[in-house]
Design a protein around this motif. Sequence first.
Motif, mmCIF file in Angstrom:
data_model
loop_
_atom_site.group_PDB
_atom_site.id
_atom_site.type_symbol
_atom_site.label_atom_id
_atom_site.label_comp_id
_atom_site.label_asym_id
_atom_site.label_seq_id
_atom_site.Cartn_x
_atom_site.Cartn_y
_atom_site.Cartn_z
ATOM 1 N N ASP A 126 0.833 -1.208 0.000
ATOM 2 C CA ASP A 126 0.000 0.000 0.000
ATOM 3 C C ASP A 126 0.869 1.260 0.000
ATOM 4 O OD1 ASP A 126 -2.443 1.390 0.072
ATOM 5 O OD2 ASP A 126 -2.226 1.699 2.219
ATOM 6 N N PHE A 166 2.362 1.770 -3.340
ATOM 7 C CA PHE A 166 1.318 2.203 -4.263
ATOM 8 C C PHE A 166 1.010 3.690 -4.059
ATOM 9 C CE2 PHE A 166 -3.299 2.705 -5.110
ATOM 10 C CZ PHE A 166 -3.259 2.520 -6.488
ATOM 11 N N GLN A 167 0.881 4.084 -2.795
ATOM 12 C CA GLN A 167 0.571 5.492 -2.524
ATOM 13 C C GLN A 167 1.694 6.405 -2.997
ATOM 14 O OE1 GLN A 167 -2.299 6.350 -1.714
ATOM 15 N NE2 GLN A 167 -3.129 4.420 -0.953
ATOM 16 N N GLY A 206 -0.345 6.316 -6.487
ATOM 17 C CA GLY A 206 -1.354 7.204 -5.928
ATOM 18 C C GLY A 206 -2.757 6.844 -6.345
ATOM 19 N N THR A 207 -3.118 7.147 -7.545
ATOM 20 C CA THR A 207 -4.471 6.844 -7.983
ATOM 21 C C THR A 207 -4.448 5.594 -8.854
ATOM 22 O OG1 THR A 207 -6.404 7.683 -9.102
ATOM 23 C CG2 THR A 207 -4.304 8.312 -10.009
ATOM 24 N N PRO A 208 -5.454 4.769 -8.733
ATOM 25 C CA PRO A 208 -5.459 3.553 -9.546
ATOM 26 C C PRO A 208 -5.509 3.900 -11.037
ATOM 27 C CG PRO A 208 -7.145 3.468 -7.847
ATOM 28 C CD PRO A 208 -6.636 4.872 -7.883
ATOM 29 N N ALA A 220 -5.009 6.560 2.820
ATOM 30 C CA ALA A 220 -3.937 7.528 2.617
ATOM 31 C C ALA A 220 -4.468 8.856 2.111
ATOM 32 C CB ALA A 220 -2.916 6.972 1.628
ATOM 33 N N ASN A 225 -3.412 10.731 -0.115
ATOM 34 C CA ASN A 225 -3.410 10.937 -1.569
ATOM 35 C C ASN A 225 -4.110 9.786 -2.273
ATOM 36 O OD1 ASN A 225 -1.576 8.946 -1.130
ATOM 37 N ND2 ASN A 225 -0.044 9.728 -2.564
ATOM 38 N N ASP A 226 -5.111 9.217 -1.647
ATOM 39 C CA ASP A 226 -5.748 8.052 -2.264
ATOM 40 C C ASP A 226 -6.682 8.423 -3.413
ATOM 41 O OD1 ASP A 226 -7.859 9.157 -0.898
ATOM 42 O OD2 ASP A 226 -8.472 7.323 0.112
ATOM 43 N N LEU A 227 -6.780 9.704 -3.670
ATOM 44 C CA LEU A 227 -7.685 10.170 -4.722
ATOM 45 C C LEU A 227 -9.064 9.557 -4.511
ATOM 46 C CD1 LEU A 227 -5.494 10.312 -7.919
ATOM 47 C CD2 LEU A 227 -6.764 12.165 -6.852
#
Lengths: 500, 310, 365
Positions: free
Chosen positions: B110, B113-114, B118-120, C80, C82-84
């Motif tokens: 995680d 990824f962050q 950040g965004t998928p 998080a 910045n998880d958008l």
Amino acid sequence: MLEMRGITKRFPGVLANHRVDFTVNAGEVHTLLGENGAGKSTLMKILYGLYQADEGEIFLSGERVEIHSPTDAIAHNIGMIHQHFMLVETLTVAENVALGLPSNRGLRTDLDAVSERIEELAGRYGLAIDPGAVVWQLAVGQRQRVEIIKALYRDAQLLILDEPTAVLTPQEVDQLFVTLRQMTDDGRGLIFISHKLHEVLALSDRITVLRQGTITGQVPVEGATRESLALMMVGRQVKLAPDKPPVEIGEVALEIRGLSVMGDRGDKAVRGLNLEVHAGEILGIAGVSGNGQREMAQAIAGLRQATAGSIRIGGVETTNHTPADVRKNGLAYVTEGRLRDGAIADFSVSENILLIDHTDKRYLKRGLLDFKAIKEHSLRLVDEYAVKTPTIDTPAKNLSGGNIQKMILAREMSGTPTVLVASQPTRGVDIGAAEYIHKRLVQQRAENTAIMMISEDLDEVFALSDRIAVIYEGQIIGIVDRQTATREQIGLMMAGVRPE
Amino acid sequence: MSEFFTQAVLIAAVASGIRLAVPLLLASLGETYGQRSGVLNLGVDGIMLLGAFGGYYTVLKTDNVWLGLAMGIGVGVILGLVSAVISVTLKAEQGISGIGIYLFGLGMSDLLFQKLVGTPLPVGSFPKLDIPGLSDIPILGEMLFRHSIIVYVAFGLVPISMYIINRTTFGMNIRAVGENPEAADSLGVSVVRIRYLTVTIGGMMAGIAGAALAIDLGIFQQNLTNAQGFIAIALVYFGAWRPAGVMAGSLLYGFVNSVVLQFKTLGIIPRSWSDIAAMAPAIITILALVLVARRFRQPAALTKPFTRGT
Amino acid sequence: MKKRHVTWLALVLALMMVLVACGDSTDGTTAGTDAPDETTAPDETTAPDETTAPDDTAPSTDTTAASAEPFRIAIVAPSASNDLAFTQSIVDAVNVIKSEMGNVEVAVTDGTFIVEDAAAAIRGYASEGYDLVIAHGSQYGGSLQEIAPDFPDVSFAWGTAADTFGLDNVYSYEAASDEGGYVMGVMAAALSETGTIGIVGPIEVGDAKLYVDGFEAGAKAQDPGANVNINYTGSFSDVALASEAAQAHAAAGADVMSGTAQMVVGAVGVADEVGALWFGTQANQTSLAPSIVVASQVYHWEVILREIIANLNSGTMGGEIYTINLANGGEVIEFNPGYSLPDEVRQLADAAIAGIIDGSVSTGQ
């Protein structure tokens, strides 16, 4: 062919081997004799690479060798048959034999080729075995054959046999000895580890005795006697069979009718067993281990559910009563696992002695334990039963096996029981303690207690029993009077042959 | 109910069940090696998660799914080795140390990824492969032979694993070490080496499973595996430590899930029941586990570290 | 031995299921922060009037020289920053407030998906005398209920939820996601050629249920014969299952799909693969499949934060429940410029929005 020179091995707090010299010649059986903890197994584990010696050297055919692992030992043509079989139960005989050896087909197994060679070896040494059988299906004797074949397959010239007869019937022992003799005739050297004196005398060429890590004697078999060997083992004269004054045989004190009990795996361990033990007699239960002895004893003590049948102690029905209730009716029980269910390792001697009496009024004062009374009681028993312990507050686990067993015996016999069930009373106990325990059992017999003594040690059964019952697959297959019994007769029954 | 038995829905249900089974199958096949040799690795899910992120991120950056898969393998091997050090060399309590690996994988995947994504963002998936000939079989072809390549890889590994475990010296050593390490050791089989190998294989397969999951979904997200690694461990028990059994368990789990999904979609299961229905796969698997697994004995040395000479 | 192992494993497994089912069930709301490509929301420029002059009636911690003391806001959120998505929606909203007000100090503790950790953080901020502590996760409610009474001088905001526990220093906030859902439903029914629409949901609760129900109502309003298949997968986090749910929708004939909660990210890809259209919510999901996402509903929490701060400044510490919706600009429908939406469908959407705002259209909630 083998020479071990000045082997010393220390464990924390223990000197397991002290400057031990040991040799084996080609074609001989050299026996290593000693009590539990004398250092026999340690010496052999060093030879087989399972332990490393702190000091000393090993020579094979005159050349100095370093053995760091079983792989090294095998490479030097040393084989070992462990007391607890080193077999993978879920694998076949052939797989067990092939394990650890390179396959001649690269990554693929070559079990058919292995099987062929096994049958060849089996034929030559009279070790009939099916290479395709899965080990867990095999009887104990067959498993031992697999162990021997494993060693022969690796062309072991020097073979260590650690208590190989412990689990065999007398006939199987005879058969094993024939095979072993055949192997020495081929020029192989055998190291035989045992504490059964008559077997040692029957098989050995030479005998080395260890006591507390040092050699106390090295003698040829000629001229050696059981008494002389015992002297070397214990360091003093030992009476191997207690004097048994005749005793009046009394009423039936323990009566078992049609008893059935389940084993741990849900199998029928005891199936419709009938047995009577009279006051004032020692009934020896002989049998190969795992034939229902443990389950029967536990059912008598109320520790295991009886699925059928009845048990009466002193004429009172106690089937499936609670252990406390069974005890109240006069049963004493010396279990086979001393520190598993016979005593609590971390409890003191005094607490262990109190275990079964902790609700007894004598040791209670206004509902609380009366420590003064307990102390007096403990001191008296420790003294009476010659339990060697620094204090009565020493944890049981710090005592030797023999002293723990004496402590348990003291506790169990202190209430003058009607019936005493003693399971493997001297297994793993040094000869001195065994001698004492035997003496106490005979004394208890004189006090009119009915004693059932379960033992896998035929010497013990013959030494103590008035009658001998043989248990086989959960049933009493036959009962013989000690006076007329022979080892051959008992051995046949242990193998399941019913007497006519 | 009748809507379910239309051709399109049936085909979709079977194909869906197979797809859902794949990550579980890969992970549990790998875990089978470890457990057969006596090592329980509860960290599978953590390794899957890191394999999933590694695979996803690689595809995101290179647009090459095979590099992504290779990254999954690499991550899996490394974490497998770490697991082996912990459970074989350091002899840690296996029921606990694996949870550590899991939590590490969960948190680290995680975090990476962050920080890195950040965004998928969607990425490309494995190419589909219609098996020539077989895929043209009516119905069956559509169900079984029009999948992405990783599906065939996963199922292809079942017979290969069976062969390795049952027919090779390596497999024999694995079985021996898992059953009676003392016996194997006494014959010169290195218990440590075998267990390192099997745990590393297990890690590698978990890494592949994770990468396959992420790449096939074309996406990554926190806790993407959603505890599939734990289900995979349960399936090893359900499958009685045999590759074919593990495959059966994975397929059972996948099919129950896909059938429940289809039922819900078609309204066969009322919406008010859908939360309960969502537990069906877990409940059925646990039941099967309890009923089937107890007929088989687990490797006797499972979870027991080995020390020579005791 | 063996039996014990099996039991034990089953327990672990069961525990995992519970963790998976419950643990994530609240950070399921994701909110987009991409700049709106095209916005139909009512004008947002109504700047809060009081914010420029924080007054002395604010919490006791800034009793002195109010204008010199910064207004201090703390956020505790499960994922998080910045998880958008869910957490970032609140962080961004607070940052908007900060840029509007100027003298604001912001502290964030993110990633506290473990409730105990969140509770510790909430208590910590409260004891440090923050003016407003935002507990951004409905799973934090229980903790907040215990903590808030200990700090009467601190104001707490809790969302998404509609309960202040009767405490006068707790605000709660939620989103009327049914409104955006309704608008999406109208468009979906208008765009569907097969007449079958598929929706993927997590668990039938809260924000997800509101959205799905609103969506269904909108679709039925537009086309009473529309077949709306709804699939709650039972998990907020099972991406694979949500993807297969989309596959199931496709097999059932759906050519338009939508979904709510974070696990739909894979389902969007499936929609793309099978050539279905997609409607997003909680975030602008255009980036997941630029050619098939028609529109997304996006949250702007700053709308209600302004009101809460205004209340604080006038001395009201809590007790109110706020909702963002289309009317107050907290919910915005963002269209994907990359998808050429037919004008008549766009007009339908605009009409629905206007109808919801003026009350002539009901979402059924």
